[in-house]
Enzyme design. Structure first.
Site, PDB file in Angstrom:
ATOM      1  N   CYS A 146      -6.368   1.057   2.314  1.00  0.00           N
ATOM      2  CA  CYS A 146      -7.336   2.139   2.414  1.00  0.00           C
ATOM      3  C   CYS A 146      -7.321   3.067   1.218  1.00  0.00           C
ATOM      4  CB  CYS A 146      -7.103   2.904   3.708  1.00  0.00           C
ATOM      5  SG  CYS A 146      -7.448   1.940   5.200  1.00  0.00           S
TER       6      CYS A 146
ATOM      7  N   ASN B  85     -12.050  -3.255   0.158  1.00  0.00           N
ATOM      8  CA  ASN B  85     -10.970  -3.435   1.138  1.00  0.00           C
ATOM      9  C   ASN B  85     -11.504  -3.234   2.543  1.00  0.00           C
ATOM     10  OD1 ASN B  85      -8.102  -3.279   2.273  1.00  0.00           O
ATOM     11  ND2 ASN B  85      -8.951  -1.280   2.843  1.00  0.00           N
ATOM     12  N   GLU B  86     -11.374  -4.239   3.382  1.00  0.00           N
ATOM     13  CA  GLU B  86     -11.645  -4.117   4.817  1.00  0.00           C
ATOM     14  C   GLU B  86     -12.980  -3.422   5.086  1.00  0.00           C
ATOM     15  OE1 GLU B  86      -8.163  -3.565   7.800  1.00  0.00           O
ATOM     16  OE2 GLU B  86      -9.265  -1.686   7.861  1.00  0.00           O
TER      17      GLU B  86
ATOM     18  N   GLU C 275       0.857  -1.186   0.000  1.00  0.00           N
ATOM     19  CA  GLU C 275       0.000   0.000   0.000  1.00  0.00           C
ATOM     20  C   GLU C 275       0.888   1.228   0.000  1.00  0.00           C
ATOM     21  OE1 GLU C 275      -3.876   2.064   2.031  1.00  0.00           O
ATOM     22  OE2 GLU C 275      -3.000   0.344   3.047  1.00  0.00           O
TER      23      GLU C 275
END
Length: 658
Positions: A239, A374-375, A46
């Protein structure tokens, strides 16, 4: 210590080990268990901690196209410098004009500070490129690498002149060779003479990037990735896939094509933490999806791209339902997924396969999986994921789909997430857990109870975050090694794993611990890196059952802090045993290798440290690294037996030649 004292100490240690209870373990080498997937131990990338721009991406110049909201951020101008926005690149229109300073003793130009400075190595060449034109037909600039703190004759230690000809935009190149190693150099450009020079996309790369690519990656950092032998590489986040809002989400289509025309994107890690605030942290998209796919080829890892599901960051938009795409307006986001698969795998005659070929890679990248979201969690995620799954299954049934169970490692929302992923029949569920030491020590049996009929597991982001000491240190890495024995024992359900985050600049981090740290000229691998490497390079082909009193060795009661797993490598003809001793005492072990007879040679790798808070550093990058050794298994009455005394707070790997 003199010889007599040393002899007494060794004798005492031997006596104590003999007095301690020997832990008898068993491995049946003939009962071959689940296959271990090639993707088992991987990496998660990331753009956090300046991992891309200022890190892995080889570009040395910050804000090279003057597209930051504050257009001269990263630059110092002097003399008569003009900013314009009608340049040759539609999505990056800004450029500067160096005009005559109108005085014989004055100069026009600009200086770039780079990312925490510009790092250069002695004897290395650096490729300077610029798109330029001369409004009056000809112009000249001088390009320098400078050391502003120099105590010598001059600031510049590398310099060259560039003649610009014609009032049409052209790309120019020259090379600068550094005669020193310097971590915080700067790039300076002077206008020579009175004729103005227009400059756009000012760039400086090492010639010696990984595989010598012009828009390439930093060689030492890529080599560190390759040396770990990752099975899968997940990108670009994290994120940043979501963005602070939909406008700043990562958009892969903006990250391909000519690098000069890739638009700037905000980075949510610029402002997430006010105590680690970096107002100059943006994404240039110079390291884009094409470069990510090339990187996966280079390090021989399966690519796992993750795309937006139409949700901006749920943490930052908890009370703002308008921050997300309505379910009936998701088609452009679904198309992004379908088009990406075509970009990666499509024939050169397809729309997106042709774009890949035009960038220099007519052969497909052979992408096999995709992450959607994502998440993210709860109904907002589940209802949006469904049409993505349906569309991908319909057009590309061979592509594996990775969903997510959200940010929790257990609890109500985690269970709801798993239930939804089973109902939607995704192939793998991405689990994330950044947890303290106690969690890792009590989670040695996490996956034994998982439903074998459901989706497989991708432990996609995890790290031990020390309670009260949330930084890289040996003790946390040891507990990660202990936990990973459970990942290995349950390879039938756990198909992929990745520590996170991957990279961090020592002057620009927002989050720690991290796997690999660097400054502008150096890097070091954390102890956690070596734990990951020990597993990845010794993952074997199949699981072997390893027990103590017929129980898995997972730090259970009566096991004195021992965690263990074993595999067989049918290609090498070896049995590989991993033992983590998380107790403060040495632990004698005796391992019966059923199915093997006679004495056997054993290769050892041992990771230990007398200081639990220690880690490697830039100045001492190999302070804690695995130590090689050798021993022999004994010929027992019925089986080969491995006897050893595993030191306190130690991770040890045994490779037994069959």
């Amino acid at each position: 210590m003199n010889f007599r004292k040393l002899t007494c100490a060794l004798a005492l240690s031997t006596a104590m080990a003999a007095a301690a209870q020997t832990h008898v373990m068993e491995i049946n080498t003939k009962k071959i268990g689940a296959q271990i997937q090639p993707t088992m131990y991987g990496m998660f990338f990331e753009d956090i901690n300046y991992a891309a721009d200022g890190g892995l991406y080889g570009e040395k110049i910050k804000n090279r196209s003057f597209e930051f909201p504050q257009n001269f951020m990263g630059w110092q101008t002097f003399g008569n410098v003009e900013l314009k926005n009608d340049g040759p690149f539609e999505r990056c229109p800004h450029y500067v004009v160096l005009n005559d300073a109108k005085h014989s003793d004055r100069r026009s130009g600009l200086t770039n500070e780079g990312y925490f400075g510009i790092g250069v190595l002695k004897g290395e060449e650096y490729r300077f490129t610029v798109w330029a034109k001369a409004p009056k037909g000809t112009a000249r600039i001088t390009v320098q690498l400078i050391n502003e703190s120099s105590m010598g004759e001059g600031q510049d230690f590398a310099s060259a002149r560039l003649d610009i000809k014609g009032n049409e935009w052209k790309k120019y190149e020259l090379r600068l060779k550094s005669n020193i190693t310097m971590n915080k150099a700067k790039l300076r450009i002077f206008l020579e003479g009175r004729n103005a020079a227009a400059l756009e996309h000012i760039s400086l790369f090492p010639v010696n990037t990984y595989n010598n690519r012009e828009n390439g990656l930093r060689r030492d950092l890529v080599q560190a990735l390759a040396d770990q032998h990752p099975g899968v590489f997940r990108f670009p986040g994290g994120c940043i896939v979501e963005g602070t809002d939909l406008e700043t989400r990562y958009q892969w289509k903006n990250s391909i094509g000519p690098v000069e025309n890739r638009p700037l994107n905000g980075n949510r890690w610029q402002h997430t933490f006010t105590h680690r605030f970096y107002p100059d942290y943006y994404q240039s998209y110079g390291l884009g999806f094409y470069e990510y796919f090339l990187l996966c080829e280079d390090i021989k890892a399966e690519p796992l791209p993750v795309l937006s599901v139409g949700l901006s960051c749920q943490f930052q938009n908890r009370n703002n339902p308008k921050a997300h795409v309505p379910v009936d307006e998701l088609q452009p986001y679904i198309d992004d997924c379908l088009d990406l698969i075509e970009f990666a795998n499509g024939d050169v005659n397809t729309e997106w396969g042709k774009k890949r070929a035009e960038m220099g890679h007519p052969e497909p990248f052979n992408m096999t999986m995709i992450g959607v979201g994502n998440e993210q969690w709860d109904t907002l995620y589940f209802e949006r994921l469904k049409p993505f799954v349906e569309a991908i299954r319909a057009k590309y049934p061979e592509i594996k789909i990775i969903g997510t169970s959200g940010p929790d490692s257990e609890g109500k929302m985690f269970e709801i997430g798993w239930k939804a992923m089973k109902e939607q029949k995704v192939d793998l569920v991405d689990e994330h857990f950044y947890r303290p030491e106690s969690w890792f020590l009590k989670s040695g049996l996490r996956y034994e109870s998982y439903d074998r009929k459901g989706p497989k597991v991708f432990a996609g982001e995890y790290a031990c975050h020390g309670r009260g000491k949330k930084w890289n240190h040996f003790e946390a890495s040891l507990y990660e090694a202990a936990f990973m024995t459970d990942l290995e024992r349950n390879a039938d359900i756990v198909h992929m794993t990745a520590y996170a985050p991957l990279f961090a600049h020592v002057e620009g981090w927002q989050w720690r611990p991290d796997l690999i740290w660097f400054d502008n000229t150096r890097m070091f691998k954390s102890v956690s890196y070596y734990v990951q490497q020990m597993y990845a390079m010794n993952k074997g082909t199949n699981v072997l059952t390893m027990t103590m009193d017929k129980k898995p060795i997972a730090g259970q009661e009566g096991q004195d802090g021992l965690f263990a797993s074993s595999v067989i490598d049918k290609n090498e003809g070896t049995v590989i045993i991993k033992i983590a001793n998380t107790s403060k005492s040495d632990q004698p072990v005796s391992i019966n290798l059923k199915g093997l007879k006679g004495e056997k040679d054993v290769e050892l790798l041992t990771l230990s440290s007398p200081d639990m808070d220690a880690d490697n550093t830039l100045d001492n990058p190999e302070k804690i690294v695995p130590q090689k050794g050798n021993m022999k298994c004994e010929a027992g009455k019925k089986n080969t037996v491995l006897n050893d005394n595993v030191p306190a707070m130690t991770f040890r790997l045994y490779k037994v030649k069959m």
